[in-house]
Motif scaffolding. Structure first.
Motif, PDB file in Angstrom:
ATOM      1  N   ALA A 298      73.858  43.949  41.549  1.00 52.12           N
ATOM      2  CA  ALA A 298      72.913  42.992  40.965  1.00 52.12           C
ATOM      3  C   ALA A 298      71.646  42.859  41.810  1.00 52.12           C
ATOM      4  O   ALA A 298      70.526  42.798  41.269  1.00 52.12           O
ATOM      5  N   ARG A 299      71.813  42.834  43.134  1.00 51.33           N
ATOM      6  CA  ARG A 299      70.631  42.671  43.988  1.00 51.33           C
ATOM      7  C   ARG A 299      69.716  43.890  43.899  1.00 51.33           C
ATOM      8  O   ARG A 299      68.490  43.768  43.837  1.00 51.33           O
ATOM      9  N   THR A 300      70.310  45.087  43.879  1.00 55.09           N
ATOM     10  CA  THR A 300      69.504  46.305  43.766  1.00 55.09           C
ATOM     11  C   THR A 300      68.773  46.340  42.429  1.00 55.09           C
ATOM     12  O   THR A 300      67.591  46.698  42.366  1.00 55.09           O
ATOM     13  N   GLU A 301      69.468  45.976  41.362  1.00 55.37           N
ATOM     14  CA  GLU A 301      68.835  45.951  40.043  1.00 55.37           C
ATOM     15  C   GLU A 301      67.649  44.993  40.024  1.00 55.37           C
ATOM     16  O   GLU A 301      66.581  45.311  39.474  1.00 55.37           O
ATOM     17  N   GLU A 302      67.831  43.824  40.635  1.00 57.66           N
ATOM     18  CA  GLU A 302      66.746  42.837  40.661  1.00 57.66           C
ATOM     19  C   GLU A 302      65.539  43.373  41.430  1.00 57.66           C
ATOM     20  O   GLU A 302      64.393  43.298  40.957  1.00 57.66           O
ATOM     21  N   LEU A 303      65.789  43.928  42.619  1.00 61.78           N
ATOM     22  CA  LEU A 303      64.695  44.456  43.437  1.00 61.78           C
ATOM     23  C   LEU A 303      64.060  45.678  42.778  1.00 61.78           C
ATOM     24  O   LEU A 303      62.844  45.865  42.844  1.00 61.78           O
ATOM     25  N   ARG A 304      64.878  46.490  42.156  1.00 61.59           N
ATOM     26  CA  ARG A 304      64.358  47.692  41.501  1.00 61.59           C
ATOM     27  C   ARG A 304      63.419  47.313  40.352  1.00 61.59           C
ATOM     28  O   ARG A 304      62.345  47.913  40.199  1.00 61.59           O
ATOM     29  N   ALA A 305      63.813  46.331  39.556  1.00 62.26           N
ATOM     30  CA  ALA A 305      62.953  45.885  38.451  1.00 62.26           C
ATOM     31  C   ALA A 305      61.639  45.316  38.981  1.00 62.26           C
ATOM     32  O   ALA A 305      60.558  45.599  38.448  1.00 62.26           O
ATOM     33  N   LYS A 306      61.750  44.529  40.046  1.00 62.27           N
ATOM     34  CA  LYS A 306      60.555  43.952  40.668  1.00 62.27           C
ATOM     35  C   LYS A 306      59.622  45.042  41.185  1.00 62.27           C
ATOM     36  O   LYS A 306      58.402  44.995  41.008  1.00 62.27           O
ATOM     37  N   LEU A 307      60.231  46.033  41.849  1.00 67.25           N
ATOM     38  CA  LEU A 307      59.437  47.082  42.474  1.00 67.25           C
ATOM     39  C   LEU A 307      58.779  47.974  41.426  1.00 67.25           C
ATOM     40  O   LEU A 307      57.607  48.356  41.578  1.00 67.25           O
ATOM     41  N   LEU A 308      59.493  48.312  40.367  1.00 70.47           N
ATOM     42  CA  LEU A 308      58.899  49.112  39.295  1.00 70.47           C
ATOM     43  C   LEU A 308      57.694  48.388  38.683  1.00 70.47           C
ATOM     44  O   LEU A 308      56.652  49.004  38.420  1.00 70.47           O
ATOM     45  N   ALA A 309      57.831  47.083  38.476  1.00 68.36           N
ATOM     46  CA  ALA A 309      56.727  46.295  37.934  1.00 68.36           C
ATOM     47  C   ALA A 309      55.563  46.239  38.922  1.00 68.36           C
ATOM     48  O   ALA A 309      54.392  46.324  38.533  1.00 68.36           O
ATOM     49  N   PHE A 310      55.885  46.114  40.202  1.00 68.63           N
ATOM     50  CA  PHE A 310      54.865  46.083  41.250  1.00 68.63           C
ATOM     51  C   PHE A 310      54.086  47.397  41.297  1.00 68.63           C
ATOM     52  O   PHE A 310      52.854  47.409  41.436  1.00 68.63           O
ATOM     53  N   MET A 311      54.807  48.506  41.165  1.00 71.54           N
ATOM     54  CA  MET A 311      54.151  49.813  41.177  1.00 71.54           C
ATOM     55  C   MET A 311      53.187  49.935  39.992  1.00 71.54           C
ATOM     56  O   MET A 311      52.035  50.385  40.151  1.00 71.54           O
ATOM     57  N   ASP A 312      53.638  49.541  38.809  1.00 75.55           N
ATOM     58  CA  ASP A 312      52.799  49.656  37.608  1.00 75.55           C
ATOM     59  C   ASP A 312      51.583  48.728  37.672  1.00 75.55           C
ATOM     60  O   ASP A 312      50.471  49.120  37.308  1.00 75.55           O
ATOM     61  N   ALA A 313      51.802  47.504  38.124  1.00 74.83           N
ATOM     62  CA  ALA A 313      50.734  46.499  38.082  1.00 74.83           C
ATOM     63  C   ALA A 313      49.755  46.622  39.242  1.00 74.83           C
ATOM     64  O   ALA A 313      48.563  46.296  39.090  1.00 74.83           O
ATOM     65  N   TYR A 314      50.236  47.093  40.394  1.00 74.13           N
ATOM     66  CA  TYR A 314      49.397  47.048  41.586  1.00 74.13           C
ATOM     67  C   TYR A 314      49.184  48.400  42.272  1.00 74.13           C
ATOM     68  O   TYR A 314      48.058  48.760  42.601  1.00 74.13           O
ATOM     69  N   VAL A 315      50.263  49.156  42.495  1.00 72.14           N
ATOM     70  CA  VAL A 315      50.143  50.346  43.347  1.00 72.14           C
ATOM     71  C   VAL A 315      49.395  51.479  42.666  1.00 72.14           C
ATOM     72  O   VAL A 315      48.415  52.011  43.206  1.00 72.14           O
ATOM     73  N   TYR A 316      49.843  51.887  41.467  1.00 76.57           N
ATOM     74  CA  TYR A 316      49.180  53.012  40.800  1.00 76.57           C
ATOM     75  C   TYR A 316      47.694  52.719  40.550  1.00 76.57           C
ATOM     76  O   TYR A 316      46.842  53.592  40.821  1.00 76.57           O
ATOM     77  N   PRO A 317      47.323  51.507  40.068  1.00 78.34           N
ATOM     78  CA  PRO A 317      45.890  51.219  39.904  1.00 78.34           C
ATOM     79  C   PRO A 317      45.129  51.248  41.231  1.00 78.34           C
ATOM     80  O   PRO A 317      43.935  51.551  41.254  1.00 78.34           O
ATOM     81  N   ALA A 318      45.821  50.955  42.337  1.00 73.56           N
ATOM     82  CA  ALA A 318      45.145  50.892  43.635  1.00 73.56           C
ATOM     83  C   ALA A 318      44.851  52.265  44.226  1.00 73.56           C
ATOM     84  O   ALA A 318      44.046  52.374  45.158  1.00 73.56           O
ATOM     85  N   GLU A 319      45.480  53.310  43.702  1.00 80.37           N
ATOM     86  CA  GLU A 319      45.273  54.643  44.278  1.00 80.37           C
ATOM     87  C   GLU A 319      43.804  55.062  44.209  1.00 80.37           C
ATOM     88  O   GLU A 319      43.218  55.502  45.208  1.00 80.37           O
ATOM     89  N   ALA A 320      43.194  54.918  43.043  1.00 81.26           N
ATOM     90  CA  ALA A 320      41.784  55.284  42.898  1.00 81.26           C
ATOM     91  C   ALA A 320      40.886  54.309  43.649  1.00 81.26           C
ATOM     92  O   ALA A 320      39.884  54.709  44.259  1.00 81.26           O
ATOM     93  N   VAL A 321      41.254  53.030  43.627  1.00 81.18           N
ATOM     94  CA  VAL A 321      40.458  52.016  44.320  1.00 81.18           C
ATOM     95  C   VAL A 321      40.433  52.284  45.825  1.00 81.18           C
ATOM     96  O   VAL A 321      39.380  52.187  46.474  1.00 81.18           O
ATOM     97  N   ALA A 322      41.585  52.638  46.383  1.00 81.34           N
ATOM     98  CA  ALA A 322      41.664  52.914  47.817  1.00 81.34           C
ATOM     99  C   ALA A 322      40.766  54.076  48.203  1.00 81.34           C
ATOM    100  O   ALA A 322      40.103  54.048  49.255  1.00 81.34           O
ATOM    101  N   GLU A 323      40.732  55.113  47.366  1.00 84.36           N
ATOM    102  CA  GLU A 323      39.866  56.263  47.657  1.00 84.36           C
ATOM    103  C   GLU A 323      38.399  55.862  47.628  1.00 84.36           C
ATOM    104  O   GLU A 323      37.604  56.288  48.484  1.00 84.36           O
TER     105      GLU A 323
END
Length: 404
Positions: A7-32
């Protein structure tokens, strides 16, 4: 073995997938874009600090550290699918979560072997993401794949150690936030036991006699987000004896304790890199035409994609088995499996990324897509943390021993 996510892994995994979509992938171009505006190429783009603040706010912080006093308290099996997700954006995601090498390994060393003063001075700010660190082991003049070859001297002089030597490919050292080096050298170079000659000491970056000479490139990349890979000279750099980590002669054992988790963390992230390469391959295949039909209808492309999927599923199972064994029988009991994944994962992921590059043609080797940089990172891991051949030699000898 049950590899279903709890259950804990599922919770963190869902959070992290959402974090990647909302913040990390969009930040790749911004960081460059931001990096092009920085006064120094080694400064950290503002968006990276924003990612770190958001990750910490969401509880996606220090996930790598199994010690619940200092980290998230996750087992290796719980951390594996999370590290895989961060591998899809290896330049930004691990740093955003404070789960980037070499800081992870250094924090593990300080957690296990550091004294209270060392933990207060260096571990706590590393855990908070306030500073960065480097691990100074590899040397240009010797085959560092055999750690007993290390020539850097750590000589006792009263209440001080005096460090003299030259290191290179010291990851993270170009980052101005890198404030501390863990340096491996010889305190007893003539000792009878070649695995008791080495020790590790903490050397602050601003110590007189420490010179960060230049950045070392990897296939032309300077790996800015990682803090670069530097050549560092220690010219009679002097630190207090209290900066010794553990005991004199314990450096080789500490290095082995550090490298075990590091190897599996790299393999976890490599699987994420392979998954991103497969995704990019599929997107390209359905979007491009050649010789009158989509690439997705070319038989050779089918083979590449199918082989990549099979290979990733095999690797993931082997990595999960290794994580489970590390949790249940310890790093020493999982030695064979750790070596197996260290051999199999980088070479297989390199092949998958190479096929993706081929599918993208000129675009695959350009800066417009992440594949070339993914390839450089994956190929380097066939050398880092012990080259493939060293692990093959050790694993084969262990197998042969059963028959001798």
């Amino acid at each position: 073995m049950d590899f279903a996510f709890d259950a804990r892994t599922e919770e963190l995994r869902a959070k992290l997938l959402a974090f990647m979509d909302a913040y990390v992938y969009p930040a790749e171009a911004v960081a460059e874009e931001q990096r092009a505006e920085l006064a120094s190429p080694w400064d950290t783009p503002a968006v990276v600090e924003e990612l770190k603040a958001e990750a910490r706010r969401q509880g996606l912080w220090n996930l790598f550290l199994p010690d619940s006093e200092y980290g998230a308290g996750l087992t290796n099996l719980q951390y594996a699918p999370l590290a895989e997700i961060t591998g899809r954006s290896p330049q930004l995601a691990p740093t955003a979560l404070n789960c980037a090498a070499p800081d992870t390994g250094n924090m593990e060393v300080l957690t296990q072997f550091g004294d209270d003063t060392q933990k207060k001075q260096w571990l706590e700010p590393l855990l908070a993401g306030e500073i960065r660190s480097a691990f100074a082991m590899t040397e240009p003049e010797v085959a560092s794949s055999d750690a007993t070859n290390i020539t850097t001297l750590i000589e006792r002089d009263g209440d001080d150690y005096v460090i003299t030597g030259r290191k290179w490919y010291i990851s993270g050292a170009m980052n101005p936030d890198c404030k501390i080096f863990i340096v491996m050298g010889k305190t007893d170079p003539d000792g009878a036991d070649i695995r008791r000659q080495q020790s590790m000491v903490l050397v602050p970056r601003d110590t007189p006699g420490v010179t960060v000479k230049r950045a070392m490139r990897v296939f032309g990349y300077e790996d800015h987000y990682h803090g670069g890979h530097a050549e560092v000279v220690f010219d009679r750099a002097r630190v207090p004896v209290s900066n010794l980590i553990g005991e004199e002669g314990g450096g080789f054992a500490i290095a082995q304790a550090r490298l075990g988790p590091g190897r599996i963390h790299h393999c976890m992230r490599l699987i994420g890199m392979a998954e991103r390469a497969i995704e990019l391959m599929c997107r390209r295949a359905v979007a491009r035409e050649a010789f009158g039909k989509p690439l997705a209808q070319q038989g050779v492309v089918h083979n590449w994609i199918a082989d990549a999927r099979v290979a990733v599923e095999q690797l993931r199972l082997l990595v999960l088995k290794t994580a489970w064994m590390m949790d249940t029988v310890g790093n020493r009991g999982a030695h064979t499996e750790i070596q197996a994944i260290k051999i199999a994962t980088p070479r297989t992921v390199v092949d998958i990324i190479d096929r993706a590059i081929q599918l993208y043609g000129a675009g695959g080797v350009s800066q417009d897509f992440p594949l070339a940089e993914l390839y450089a990172g994956a190929r380097t891991l066939m050398i880092a943390d012990g080259p493939d051949e060293v692990h093959q030699r050790s694993l084969a000898r262990r197998e042969l021993k059963k028959y001798l």
